[in-house]
Design a protein around this motif. Structure first.
Motif, PDB file in Angstrom:
ATOM      1  N   TYR A 192       1.269 -78.207   9.774  1.00  0.00           N
ATOM      2  CA  TYR A 192       2.696 -78.040   9.830  1.00  0.00           C
ATOM      3  C   TYR A 192       3.544 -77.959  11.110  1.00  0.00           C
ATOM      4  CZ  TYR A 192       2.101 -76.785   4.447  1.00  0.00           C
ATOM      5  OH  TYR A 192       1.767 -76.764   3.384  1.00  0.00           O
ATOM      6  N   ASP A 395      -1.155 -76.174  -0.975  1.00  0.00           N
ATOM      7  CA  ASP A 395      -0.018 -76.631  -0.054  1.00  0.00           C
ATOM      8  C   ASP A 395       1.232 -75.940  -0.571  1.00  0.00           C
ATOM      9  OD1 ASP A 395      -2.256 -77.797   1.045  1.00  0.00           O
ATOM     10  OD2 ASP A 395      -1.096 -79.638   1.479  1.00  0.00           O
ATOM     11  N   PRO A 397       4.650 -75.743   1.628  1.00  0.00           N
ATOM     12  CA  PRO A 397       5.209 -75.289   3.109  1.00  0.00           C
ATOM     13  C   PRO A 397       6.692 -74.392   2.947  1.00  0.00           C
ATOM     14  CG  PRO A 397       5.693 -77.488   2.485  1.00  0.00           C
ATOM     15  CD  PRO A 397       4.594 -76.926   1.321  1.00  0.00           C
ATOM     16  N   MET A 425       4.420 -71.663   7.899  1.00  0.00           N
ATOM     17  CA  MET A 425       5.686 -72.006   8.541  1.00  0.00           C
ATOM     18  C   MET A 425       6.793 -71.474   8.400  1.00  0.00           C
ATOM     19  SD  MET A 425       6.637 -75.939   6.993  1.00  0.00           S
ATOM     20  CE  MET A 425       8.126 -75.745   7.685  1.00  0.00           C
TER      21      MET A 425
END
Length: 587
Positions: A192, A395, A397, A425
């Motif tokens: 990321y 995953d 993000p 992130m």
């Protein structure tokens, strides 16, 4: 609903609300029912070649959610025409648990076929007014024996899943891979933070910052390889470094080692793109083209293909001195699930198991049996566990809630593997608590950090450093302690882990109180809510809780309260800033 044409139909538990009925398809038969510790095992025999269908039916009672290995965003009680999954060695697992609003298991099951493909369909039957699960073993052979384990209904959902999971463990004869020590230490991941725009200078600069923060490894993700740009995979297959980004990749790895960092390299060995130098030579090993990825997929059912896959992975460890591999896109092998095999193995899952077994053997022969091998969800089958030692959350993000839920889901089926968070992130222009919130939601896993550290604002750096230090102080409890959590349908609004010595780590992410018992010698409390307080429930004064020392910290580690000799009782409102941390110790 139960099949209209069945060979056998049995009732396993009859008392309401836990009545569980089972049926098998015509020509199949139930040949045995026995109790094995905490599970009841039903054995079937297929009467002819072809699909073997097993159906479970249970009263709805007060069911609120259904947990399965691939739940992700579908955690409620949905209709049976909506919920489908096809499990195999590289996708999910044929396991599930229906539970009620109190977290009580109404149905917890696991089918003993963890490698070959199993079709699952589950949900509320509008016709039967019941919850049904259909399990279809797609390529059963006449006389094949298959077993199904069910935990006794009426217990805690986590305990029921664990009972089935333990039974699964007895089916897997291959020993687990050893877990290297650095697999339990915080990670810096490039995905990321850099995407595919990685190079030696940038990673070495970030590596220095990562080492200063106490991170112990650097996971070099997609982009290090030749043609590694544009989010496409047409150049995959050669698995050599991009010389413009990494003029001397082995020297780059050695410089990262000198910083005190282990190095793990991303690879997707099943992908063979038309731009790769080796494509013409190896195209016959990868006949299927996947348009969305712009690459062909290697067919692991071919023995030559498995040898190529092993050598591609071993060469990276041997030639560049990396400490492990992040092996991705394993589930792409399923493009061959309906295609006849021209190799020596018919089933994709069996072929993948053979390849990964050969890889583990080759790493041991190389003198690297302790290499880190990371798989991610949905590669959660207990039968894939012997070939990897790290299981990473899906995953997601910047989605702290999904990260938290995925971590607990993964831990329920980890089978000896260490669970890592998804790469974290956040917005560096926000307040420091935005960083802390990501970390607090991933506290019960090994944290993977994926933000640019060189330009991270100082308040964020302090928050990151503080939470990592708190995690490090209790990581043995957070990772290995007895784990309990709130309802999966609510994305686990609280998570608690406890050591035998009475140290308890509690993450609070929703409304409710935190029970404190007389055997709790120390509490680390994580305020993952948007409120500025936590409610502790000490019960009655007669429980002998004694006096307590309490420390409370802001997200950046600033101490805002330091109290000693407090003698609380009943419900106690403890001011804790949002995304802050409190330590409570018995005096």
């Amino acid at each position: 609903m139960l099949q209209e044409s069945v060979a056998d139909q049995v009732t396993l538990w009859s008392e309401r609300p836990y009545g569980i009925r089972l049926a098998v398809s015509e020509s199949a038969a139930v040949v045995g029912i026995r109790d094995e510790g905490p599970v009841r095992v039903v054995e079937f025999e297929a009467g002819a070649d072809g699909p073997l269908l097993v159906t479970l039916q249970v009263p709805l009672a007060d069911a609120v959610g259904f947990w399965n290995a691939n739940s992700r965003y579908h955690r409620t009680v949905l209709p049976d025409w909506m919920c489908k999954d096809v499990t195999s060695l590289v996708n999910s697992a044929p396991v599930g648990c229906l539970y009620d609003n109190a977290g009580t298991s109404l149905l917890a099951f696991g089918l003993g076929e963890l490698v070959e493909e199993v079709k699952m369909r589950f949900g509320v039957s509008e016709e039967e007014k019941a919850f049904v699960v259909h399990l279809t073993l797609l390529r059963a052979t006449a006389g094949q024996r298959v077993r199904l384990a069910l935990a006794a209904p009426g217990g805690d959902y986590a305990g029921a899943i664990d009972a089935v999971h333990t039974w699964f463990g007895a089916l897997v004869e291959v020993p687990s891979m050893p877990v290297p020590r650095f697999a339990t230490e915080p990670v810096y991941s490039t995905w990321y933070s850099f995407g595919q725009d990685v190079d030696a200078a940038g990673l070495e600069e970030e590596g220095a910052h990562a080492a200063a923060l106490g991170l112990k490894s650097l996971f070099v993700d997609d982009g290090w390889q030749r043609y590694g740009y544009g989010r496409g995979y047409a150049g995959c297959g050669d698995w050599v470094p991009d010389e413009d980004k990494f003029p001397d990749f082995r020297a780059h790895v050695e410089r990262l080692h000198a910083l005190g960092l282990k190095v793990v390299l991303w690879v997707a060995p099943l992908l063979l793109g038309p731009k790769a130098d080796c494509f013409e030579e190896l195209a016959h090993l990868a006949p299927e083209f996947k348009g969305v990825l712009a690459t062909n997929i290697v067919d692991p059912r071919l023995p030559e293909a498995r040898r190529f896959l092993v050598e591609a992975c071993v060469r990276l460890v041997r030639d560049y001195g990396v400490d492990g591999l992040k092996i991705d896109f394993l589930d792409e092998a399923m493009v061959y699930k309906a295609a006849p095999s021209t190799g020596d193995i018919a089933d994709v899952g069996v072929a993948m198991q053979a390849w990964m077994g050969d890889l583990v053997t080759a790493l041991a022969e190389l003198g690297r049996p302790d290499a880190l091998i990371e798989f991610r969800q949905p590669y959660v089958s207990p039968s894939i566990a012997p070939y990897g030692n790290v299981l990473r959350a899906n995953d997601c993000p910047a989605d702290a809630i999904s990260n938290r839920a995925s971590i607990v889901d993964a831990r329920l089926l980890a089978a000896g593997r260490v669970v890592h968070s998804d790469m974290m992130m956040w917005d560096p222009s926000g307040e420091p608590h935005v960083a802390s919130r990501q970390l607090l939601n991933a506290f019960f896993s090994v944290p993977q950090i994926s933000v640019r550290l060189a330009t991270l604002p100082e308040p964020h750096r302090r928050a990151l450093e503080f939470v990592l230090a708190q995690w490090e102080s209790v990581k043995s409890v957070a990772l290995r302690g007895e784990l309990r959590a709130g309802l999966p349908v609510e994305n686990y609004p609280w998570i608690a882990a406890r050591s035998d010595e009475g140290v308890r780590v509690v993450g609070v992410y929703g409304a409710g109180s935190v029970p404190v018992g007389p055997d709790d010698t120390e509490l680390l409390l994580l305020n993952g809510t948007a409120q500025d307080h936590l409610v502790l429930d000490f019960g009655r004064p007669s429980t002998g809780i004694g006096t307590l020392d309490i420390e409370v910290f802001e997200p950046d580690g600033t101490r805002v309260r330091d109290g000693a000799g407090i003698r609380p009782g009943g419900l106690f409102r403890l001011p804790v800033p949002r995304c802050g941390i409190a330590r409570v110790r018995r005096s």
